[in-house]
Design a protein around this motif. Structure first.
Motif, mmCIF file in Angstrom:
data_model
loop_
_atom_site.group_PDB
_atom_site.id
_atom_site.type_symbol
_atom_site.label_atom_id
_atom_site.label_comp_id
_atom_site.label_asym_id
_atom_site.label_seq_id
_atom_site.Cartn_x
_atom_site.Cartn_y
_atom_site.Cartn_z
ATOM 1 N N THR A 1 -13.273 -0.983 -3.168
ATOM 2 C CA THR A 1 -12.466 -2.092 -3.090
ATOM 3 C C THR A 1 -13.539 -3.390 -2.269
ATOM 4 O OG1 THR A 1 -10.906 -0.899 -2.975
ATOM 5 C CG2 THR A 1 -10.001 -3.707 -2.588
ATOM 6 N N TRP B 1 0.664 -1.368 0.273
ATOM 7 C CA TRP B 1 0.130 0.107 -0.144
ATOM 8 C C TRP B 1 1.066 1.248 -0.239
ATOM 9 C CZ3 TRP B 1 -0.253 4.101 3.041
ATOM 10 C CH2 TRP B 1 -1.749 5.181 3.251
ATOM 11 N N LEU C 1 -8.592 2.835 1.294
ATOM 12 C CA LEU C 1 -9.225 2.054 1.044
ATOM 13 C C LEU C 1 -9.471 2.158 -0.164
ATOM 14 C CD1 LEU C 1 -10.908 1.177 4.463
ATOM 15 C CD2 LEU C 1 -8.185 0.155 4.047
ATOM 16 N N ASP C 2 -10.473 2.469 -1.206
ATOM 17 C CA ASP C 2 -10.750 2.375 -1.805
ATOM 18 C C ASP C 2 -9.691 2.477 -3.062
ATOM 19 O OD1 ASP C 2 -13.525 1.784 -1.143
ATOM 20 O OD2 ASP C 2 -13.647 4.867 -0.946
ATOM 21 N N THR C 3 -10.262 1.682 -4.511
ATOM 22 C CA THR C 3 -9.093 1.999 -5.167
ATOM 23 C C THR C 3 -9.584 3.212 -6.271
ATOM 24 O OG1 THR C 3 -9.479 -0.433 -5.214
ATOM 25 C CG2 THR C 3 -8.200 0.473 -7.314
ATOM 26 N N LYS C 4 -7.821 3.733 -6.535
ATOM 27 C CA LYS C 4 -8.273 4.997 -7.637
ATOM 28 C C LYS C 4 -7.791 4.659 -8.715
ATOM 29 C CE LYS C 4 -7.978 9.625 -7.269
ATOM 30 N NZ LYS C 4 -9.064 10.326 -7.603
ATOM 31 N N ARG D 1 -19.919 -4.120 -9.326
ATOM 32 C CA ARG D 1 -18.965 -3.074 -9.698
ATOM 33 C C ARG D 1 -19.966 -1.430 -9.045
ATOM 34 N NH1 ARG D 1 -19.235 -3.672 -15.745
ATOM 35 N NH2 ARG D 1 -21.285 -3.713 -15.438
ATOM 36 N N TYR E 1 -3.927 2.724 -7.094
ATOM 37 C CA TYR E 1 -3.733 2.464 -5.795
ATOM 38 C C TYR E 1 -4.814 2.354 -4.764
ATOM 39 C CZ TYR E 1 -3.550 7.832 -5.353
ATOM 40 O OH TYR E 1 -4.124 8.976 -5.689
ATOM 41 N N PHE E 2 -4.583 2.614 -3.811
ATOM 42 C CA PHE E 2 -5.308 2.451 -3.145
ATOM 43 C C PHE E 2 -5.667 3.703 -2.236
ATOM 44 C CE2 PHE E 2 -4.504 -2.154 -2.691
ATOM 45 C CZ PHE E 2 -5.524 -2.558 -3.212
ATOM 46 N N ARG F 1 -12.917 6.662 -8.898
ATOM 47 C CA ARG F 1 -12.312 5.821 -6.995
ATOM 48 C C ARG F 1 -13.283 3.947 -7.116
ATOM 49 N NH1 ARG F 1 -12.417 10.568 -4.076
ATOM 50 N NH2 ARG F 1 -10.753 10.529 -4.037
ATOM 51 N N LEU G 1 -15.725 -4.767 -5.316
ATOM 52 C CA LEU G 1 -15.072 -5.730 -6.682
ATOM 53 C C LEU G 1 -14.831 -6.485 -6.428
ATOM 54 C CD1 LEU G 1 -14.154 -4.666 -9.487
ATOM 55 C CD2 LEU G 1 -12.255 -3.060 -8.169
ATOM 56 N N LEU G 2 -14.816 -6.943 -5.151
ATOM 57 C CA LEU G 2 -14.180 -8.178 -4.624
ATOM 58 C C LEU G 2 -15.080 -9.551 -4.851
ATOM 59 C CD1 LEU G 2 -11.660 -8.219 -2.358
ATOM 60 C CD2 LEU G 2 -10.969 -7.921 -4.119
#
Length: 705
Positions: free
Chosen positions: A115, A42, A82-85, A123, A78-79, A112, A118-119
């Motif tokens: 995350t 991270w 916590l959210d994916t940017k 979406r 990147y995170f 943004r 998404l796993l």
């Protein structure tokens, strides 16, 4: 220095670890290591913004989507925290090989993404900033593949599903959509401007145009995203679509910028003809006059539900609910509708009449120099092939002068070009009509089957508009129509129909004036007039008015009405082909009568313009004989030509009441009747039916052809 203790042992100086301590320590150490690696990753991603993953992203995305994915400029992944940017400049995704160009491209995309969802395959985009983007959404000609189903380019295309975008800001972006099956092509431009309302952070405006089933349309609208400082805010949607005089407006709130499930929407539709609106979906409905309807609108999976529907079409009201399901394969419309008062003009299109012609008082039209009244609007065979439908429709009252119909009920089912109106019912003049109509358009030739039944109905009410007085008339009427014809309109199907029409009159009374005039028994009429007995009812023992229909030609089979004084017989028939009438009715007295016409009353003309002829050749012949007797003898001798000796044979009512054919009719003594014809419209010169008649071929009778 102190001396060493000779009894000291190192292994007894430190405490020993138990097995349980070791079992906890090892997983804890592994977990700590994993967390450390995650924290390290991270940190590395956060510091470097994941820019070093650009080429890996292009390679993995290209392999996963089976499309060429490229990033022309800056790239970040990147995170945060916590959210994916995700940031990409100059991102492009190619179309599949069967379509040229790019599926997607943009100058810059900044998003943004949640995350954890998404796993699990969901979406959820919390924030999206898109500028200079284009999106090409298209199906192939066979509607088997599309540009927005990724992976194997040969697998069946799935319906387009927008990701859950909570908030968005879009600039200079265009979206194109092409669906050859629905003949739909549209282009939409999307821009975000600063929201003037402080409750909203942005106002996404969109506008565009296109064609659907060769009908052009335009649309405009806006989507206002809630300000982050407003708790519980919802996206506010306004959409307006126009095509000529047809207008569709949708407004309400969405839980997310692209989330339609759970939306609270209101729909307003208006225009000159409701069928023009449904044409956009490829659904065929009867024409209407000017309409305006409102309803609540919600989405449930692939279904759109219109509830609390209310409005008007023409001079009639409409309420109920409609569900429109649009899966990938076939459109389905299910409706439960009600009308309190239906104007007869608005009911016309249900059987093929033009409502605008009806409103102008033009029911009949001239075809080939003759008036026609049967509707000739063709069934839209191509349209009904594209969708299925289930309709339940109830009408409380029908607004129509001299037509005593109410409580109309219709159950309609359309299943792959098989249209059933079963049942279609209504109350009429104290009776009840039930019908089962089936229209099979699966074959090139449309086949229609009619099965219509009328329960015992008071004739006084039913025939009131024709001069029959309800007071003193206790007779009833039952009817059955069972025919099958070929053709894509009511007129064409009846013009080729085969089957039978039967009207049965059980025992009852008729006003003397009406029945005597129908019989042209002037002696009895004037005798009762002078004796003030004109309103004394004439008893009908039984009656049958029936026709056998062959290839659109209806022949009397039989017309036989038995009263206490007379037997009324009929010959001839009518044609559904040119709507011509050619009937002859004759009354034979059972008792002696002076001044009886004793000659047929002709019913001629057309459905739209019928006529009655009381001066028949037989009557003129009788008048000539009477005149001759008066000249060579005495004036009293001339009366003898108009004397009815009263030798009519009473009818056995069993075959009459069962609706039997002419061949099955009998006298009260059980002998076959020889005065009711043979259910044909012509005779050979020797008085016997020809072979063509027996085969039901078209024959000339009384000048119809």
């Amino acid at each position: 220095m102190a001396e060493a203790d000779p009894n000291f042992r190192p292994d007894t100086a430190r405490p020993r670890r138990s097995g349980a301590d070791s079992a906890i320590a090892i997983p804890l150490a592994i977990l700590t290591t994993i967390l450390g690696l995650i924290l390290l990753a991270w940190t590395v991603l956060y510091v470097t913004k994941g820019r070093f993953l650009k080429h890996s992203f292009e390679r993995i995305a290209s392999r996963s989507l089976e499309r060429d994915v490229r990033v022309g400029g800056d790239f970040q992944l990147y995170f945060d925290p916590l959210d994916t940017k995700f940031v990409a400049e100059g991102l492009t995704i190619s179309n599949p090989a069967w379509r040229r160009g790019l599926f997607f491209k943009s100058q810059r995309i900044d998003s943004r993404i949640a995350t954890l969802p998404l796993l699990f395959g969901k979406r959820q985009v919390k924030w999206l900033n898109l500028s200079g983007g284009t999106l090409d959404l298209a199906w192939d000609a066979k509607h088997e593949r599309n540009t927005f189903t990724f992976g194997d380019p040969n697998k069946k295309g799935k319906a387009f599903e927008l990701p859950d975008i909570r908030r968005a800001e879009v600039g200079g972006t265009r979206i194109a959509y092409l669906d050859p099956r629905m003949h739909l092509q549209t282009n939409i431009r999307v821009e975000t401007i600063r929201a003037l309302d402080t409750r909203f952070s942005g106002d996404i405006r969109f506008s565009g145009n296109g064609t659907m089933r060769d009908r052009p349309f335009t649309l405009t609208g806006s989507l206002m995203s809630p300000n982050e400082t407003v708790v519980g805010g919802e996206n506010k949607l306004n959409l307006a679509a126009r095509s000529g005089s047809t207008a569709l407006d949708i407004s309400g709130t969405l839980p997310g910028a692209t989330v339609l499930e759970g939306a609270k929407l209101k729909l307003v539709a208006r225009g000159p003809n409701l069928s023009l609106l449904l044409d956009f979906l490829g659904a065929a409905v009867p024409d209407t006059r000017t309409y305006r309807v409102t309803s609540d609108l919600t989405k449930d999976g692939s279904a759109w539900r219109l509830t609390r529907l209310a409005g008007r079409f023409g001079d009639s009201d409409l309420s109920g609910a409609i569900t429109i399901t649009m899966p990938a394969d076939r459109l389905n419309i299910a409706a439960d509708l009600r009308t309190r008062t239906l104007n007869i003009i608005d009911a016309g299109p249900f059987i093929g009449y033009d409502p605008n012609r009806l409103a102008a008082g033009k029911v009949a039209e001239t075809v080939g120099g003759t008036p026609r009244v049967l509707p000739d609007a063709p069934l839209r065979v191509d349209s009904i092939k594209r969708f299925d439908a289930q309709l339940r429709y109830h009408v409380t009252n029908l607004r129509a002068p001299h037509i005593p119909i109410s409580n109309i009920g219709l159950a309609l089912d359309l299943d792959h070009s098989l249209l059933k109106l079963s049942p279609l019912t209504f109350d009429v003049a104290g009776g009840h009509l039930w019908s089962d109509i089936s229209i099979d358009a699966r074959a090139p030739a449309v086949v229609t089957s009619y099965d219509i039944k009328l329960s015992p109905t008071p004739m006084g009410k039913l025939l009131g508009r024709f001069g029959v007085e309800e007071s003193g008339t206790t007779g009833t009427l039952s009817a059955r129509v069972k025919m099958t014809g070929t053709g894509d309109s009511v007129r064409r199907s009846l013009a080729s129909a085969n089957g039978r029409i039967a009207l049965v009159i059980p025992h009852g009374a008729f006003w003397t004036r009406n029945i005597q005039l129908a019989e042209l028994d002037l002696g009895t009429y004037f005798t009762k007039l002078l004796g003030h007995k004109l309103k004394k009812p004439v008893e009908i023992n039984c009656g049958l008015v029936a026709f056998t229909v062959r290839n659109g030609i209806a022949a009397a089979d039989p017309i036989l009405i038995d009263t206490t004084k007379n037997v009324i017989l009929g010959r001839g028939g009518f044609s559904f082909r040119n709507e011509a009438l050619d009937l002859a009715l004759r009354a034979d007295g059972k008792t002696f009568s002076l001044f009886s016409g004793q000659s047929p009353v002709g019913v001629n003309g057309y459905f739209a313009r019928p006529g009655i002829s009381v001066i028949s050749p037989q009557l003129l012949t009788r008048a000539g004989i009477g005149l001759g007797l008066a000249i060579v003898g005495t004036p009293l001798a001339g009366v003898l030509a108009f004397v009815d000796v009263g030798d009519a044979k009473s009818a056995a009512c069993g075959p009459v009441l069962s609706g039997a054919t002419a061949a099955a009719q009998r006298t009260t003594k059980g002998k076959p009747r020889d005065d009711v014809g043979h259910g044909t419209t012509a005779k050979a010169e020797n008085g016997k039916s020809t072979r063509d008649e027996r085969r039901g071929q078209r024959k000339k009778f009384l000048g119809i052809f």
